[in-house]
Design a protein around this motif. Structure first.
Motif, PDB file in Angstrom:
ATOM      1  N   THR A  46       1.216  -0.816   0.022  1.00  0.00           N
ATOM      2  CA  THR A  46       0.070  -0.412  -0.100  1.00  0.00           C
ATOM      3  C   THR A  46       1.014   1.253   0.239  1.00  0.00           C
ATOM      4  O   THR A  46       1.614   0.961   0.763  1.00  0.00           O
ATOM      5  CB  THR A  46      -0.752   0.145   1.358  1.00  0.00           C
ATOM      6  OG1 THR A  46      -1.634  -1.390   1.389  1.00  0.00           O
ATOM      7  CG2 THR A  46      -2.189   0.863   1.395  1.00  0.00           C
ATOM      8  N   ALA A  47       0.653   2.557  -0.746  1.00  0.00           N
ATOM      9  CA  ALA A  47       1.679   3.441  -1.578  1.00  0.00           C
ATOM     10  C   ALA A  47       1.186   4.396  -0.125  1.00  0.00           C
ATOM     11  O   ALA A  47      -0.282   5.372  -0.780  1.00  0.00           O
ATOM     12  CB  ALA A  47       1.366   3.491  -2.311  1.00  0.00           C
ATOM     13  N   GLY A  70      -3.064  -0.782  -2.688  1.00  0.00           N
ATOM     14  CA  GLY A  70      -4.073   0.967  -2.315  1.00  0.00           C
ATOM     15  C   GLY A  70      -3.088   1.484  -2.474  1.00  0.00           C
ATOM     16  O   GLY A  70      -2.202   1.795  -2.132  1.00  0.00           O
ATOM     17  N   ILE A  71      -3.734   3.319  -2.078  1.00  0.00           N
ATOM     18  CA  ILE A  71      -2.818   4.466  -2.901  1.00  0.00           C
ATOM     19  C   ILE A  71      -3.657   5.429  -1.694  1.00  0.00           C
ATOM     20  O   ILE A  71      -5.250   5.180  -1.050  1.00  0.00           O
ATOM     21  CB  ILE A  71      -2.934   5.257  -3.850  1.00  0.00           C
ATOM     22  CG1 ILE A  71      -3.672   5.218  -3.688  1.00  0.00           C
ATOM     23  CG2 ILE A  71      -2.272   3.994  -4.688  1.00  0.00           C
ATOM     24  CD1 ILE A  71      -4.130   5.949  -5.573  1.00  0.00           C
ATOM     25  N   PRO A 164      -8.031   0.343  -4.512  1.00  0.00           N
ATOM     26  CA  PRO A 164      -9.319   1.523  -2.959  1.00  0.00           C
ATOM     27  C   PRO A 164      -8.344   2.266  -2.876  1.00  0.00           C
ATOM     28  O   PRO A 164      -6.768   2.083  -2.650  1.00  0.00           O
ATOM     29  CB  PRO A 164      -9.413   0.417  -2.029  1.00  0.00           C
ATOM     30  CG  PRO A 164      -8.949  -0.906  -2.257  1.00  0.00           C
ATOM     31  CD  PRO A 164      -8.823  -0.662  -3.680  1.00  0.00           C
ATOM     32  N   SER A 165      -8.519   3.866  -2.823  1.00  0.00           N
ATOM     33  CA  SER A 165      -7.670   4.974  -2.472  1.00  0.00           C
ATOM     34  C   SER A 165      -8.299   5.651  -1.678  1.00  0.00           C
ATOM     35  O   SER A 165      -9.735   5.507  -1.314  1.00  0.00           O
ATOM     36  CB  SER A 165      -7.537   6.026  -3.609  1.00  0.00           C
ATOM     37  OG  SER A 165      -8.701   6.640  -4.113  1.00  0.00           O
ATOM     38  N   LEU A 166      -7.301   6.362  -0.526  1.00  0.00           N
ATOM     39  CA  LEU A 166      -8.014   7.404   0.088  1.00  0.00           C
ATOM     40  C   LEU A 166      -6.854   8.451   0.117  1.00  0.00           C
ATOM     41  O   LEU A 166      -6.540   9.296  -0.289  1.00  0.00           O
ATOM     42  CB  LEU A 166      -7.706   6.759   1.695  1.00  0.00           C
ATOM     43  CG  LEU A 166      -7.793   8.188   3.026  1.00  0.00           C
ATOM     44  CD1 LEU A 166      -9.425   8.031   3.324  1.00  0.00           C
ATOM     45  CD2 LEU A 166      -7.019   7.590   4.118  1.00  0.00           C
ATOM     46  N   GLU A 221      -9.623  -1.424   7.224  1.00  0.00           N
ATOM     47  CA  GLU A 221     -10.235  -1.344   5.849  1.00  0.00           C
ATOM     48  C   GLU A 221      -9.830  -2.179   4.054  1.00  0.00           C
ATOM     49  O   GLU A 221     -10.586  -3.200   3.527  1.00  0.00           O
ATOM     50  CB  GLU A 221     -10.880  -0.478   5.531  1.00  0.00           C
ATOM     51  CG  GLU A 221     -11.533   0.452   7.012  1.00  0.00           C
ATOM     52  CD  GLU A 221     -12.282   1.419   6.217  1.00  0.00           C
ATOM     53  OE1 GLU A 221     -12.075   2.502   5.354  1.00  0.00           O
ATOM     54  OE2 GLU A 221     -13.598   2.049   7.300  1.00  0.00           O
ATOM     55  N   VAL A 222      -9.487  -1.660   3.460  1.00  0.00           N
ATOM     56  CA  VAL A 222      -8.209  -2.675   2.683  1.00  0.00           C
ATOM     57  C   VAL A 222      -7.464  -3.292   2.375  1.00  0.00           C
ATOM     58  O   VAL A 222      -7.595  -4.335   1.400  1.00  0.00           O
ATOM     59  CB  VAL A 222      -8.713  -0.732   1.399  1.00  0.00           C
ATOM     60  CG1 VAL A 222      -9.196   0.352   1.818  1.00  0.00           C
ATOM     61  CG2 VAL A 222      -7.229   0.117   1.879  1.00  0.00           C
ATOM     62  N   ALA A 223      -6.271  -3.333   3.868  1.00  0.00           N
ATOM     63  CA  ALA A 223      -5.304  -4.152   3.275  1.00  0.00           C
ATOM     64  C   ALA A 223      -6.087  -5.376   3.549  1.00  0.00           C
ATOM     65  O   ALA A 223      -6.672  -6.179   3.975  1.00  0.00           O
ATOM     66  CB  ALA A 223      -4.390  -3.074   4.194  1.00  0.00           C
TER      67      ALA A 223
END
Length: 244
Positions: A46-47, A70-71, A164-166, A221-223
């Protein structure tokens, strides 16, 4: 002009769910930085990136979508540089050529890097921001200026990012304001947008508790969890970019 200290106060909560790898932005283009990271990063990760680091995270998601889980994009910009930005970076490089320093360049930016509310609440903030510039140094700044100038317009490419992204914005960010961050979130197919109240550009330093809480919740939630490590702790990969 940021070092690993950008993330120092948010690392403890993140370590509960992730292994943290700091990437050094030591190449003179975003593409070469991303390729260098991919050469040494875990197979999947995840970055998380702020400003220039966020642009690198976007580029990573374009280059290696099969490796990016994810980023998280903090205080960044998906548009190509504006003419006035390119001029400002050239002027900064010229001052360095004539004996200037990274600390002096950071001093010129202090009022737009952090919010007035943050500086008032934390009298040590400005000194810590300047210390990061001293750590990066003149040659490090030259390299980062060149990398910034290589930025392209990523808005169309964002639509192809499937992980997924935040998108995390500082409410008082004078460099990458809330509207620009909302634009990024709108282009990402699977995005979550949040604003950090009272923060300027350097959200992990200005509001570490809030940023740590948001990042930790999002990662959970995403990893995809990895098998327990030797201590029995569940971990996942996290690569953070310490650059502005």
């Amino acid at each position: 002009m940021c070092s690993e200290q950008l993330w120092a106060e948010v690392e403890d909560p993140l370590r509960r769910c992730a292994r943290i790898h700091h990437a050094v932005l030591e190449r003179n283009s975003i593409a070469s930085i991303a390729n260098n990271i991919l050469a040494s990063a875990p197979p999947k990760f995840t970055a998380i990136g702020l400003s220039l680091g966020g642009i690198v995270a976007i580029h990573l998601a374009m280059l290696a979508p099969h490796r990016i889980t994810g980023i998280a994009l903090l205080s960044t910009n998906a548009r190509a540089p504006r003419p006035n930005q390119l001029r400002a970076w050239c002027e900064s490089a010229t001052r360095l050529d004539h004996g200037g320093s990274a600390v002096c360049e950071q001093q010129r930016l202090l009022e737009v890097l952090t919010s007035e509310r943050s500086r008032t609440a934390d009298p040590t903030l400005s000194a810590r921001v300047l210390a990061m510039a001293e750590h990066i140094g003149t040659e490090g700044l030259r390299t980062q200026l060149a990398a910034q100038a290589s930025r392209i317009d990523y808005r169309v490419a964002l639509r192809e990012v499937t992980c997924p992204s935040l998108v995390l914005a500082g409410e008082d960010d004078a460099l990458c304001g809330v509207p620009a961050m909302r634009e990024i979130a709108a282009h990402l197919p699977d995005s979550k947008f949040e604003t950090i109240p009272g923060s300027g550009h350097l959200t992990p330093m200005e509001r570490p508790t809030e940023v740590g809480r948001v990042l930790t919740r999002w990662i959970a939630e995403v990893a995809n969890p990895m098998p327990p490590d030797s201590t029995g702790t569940m971990t996942s990969n996290l690569l953070s970019y310490s650059a502005s």
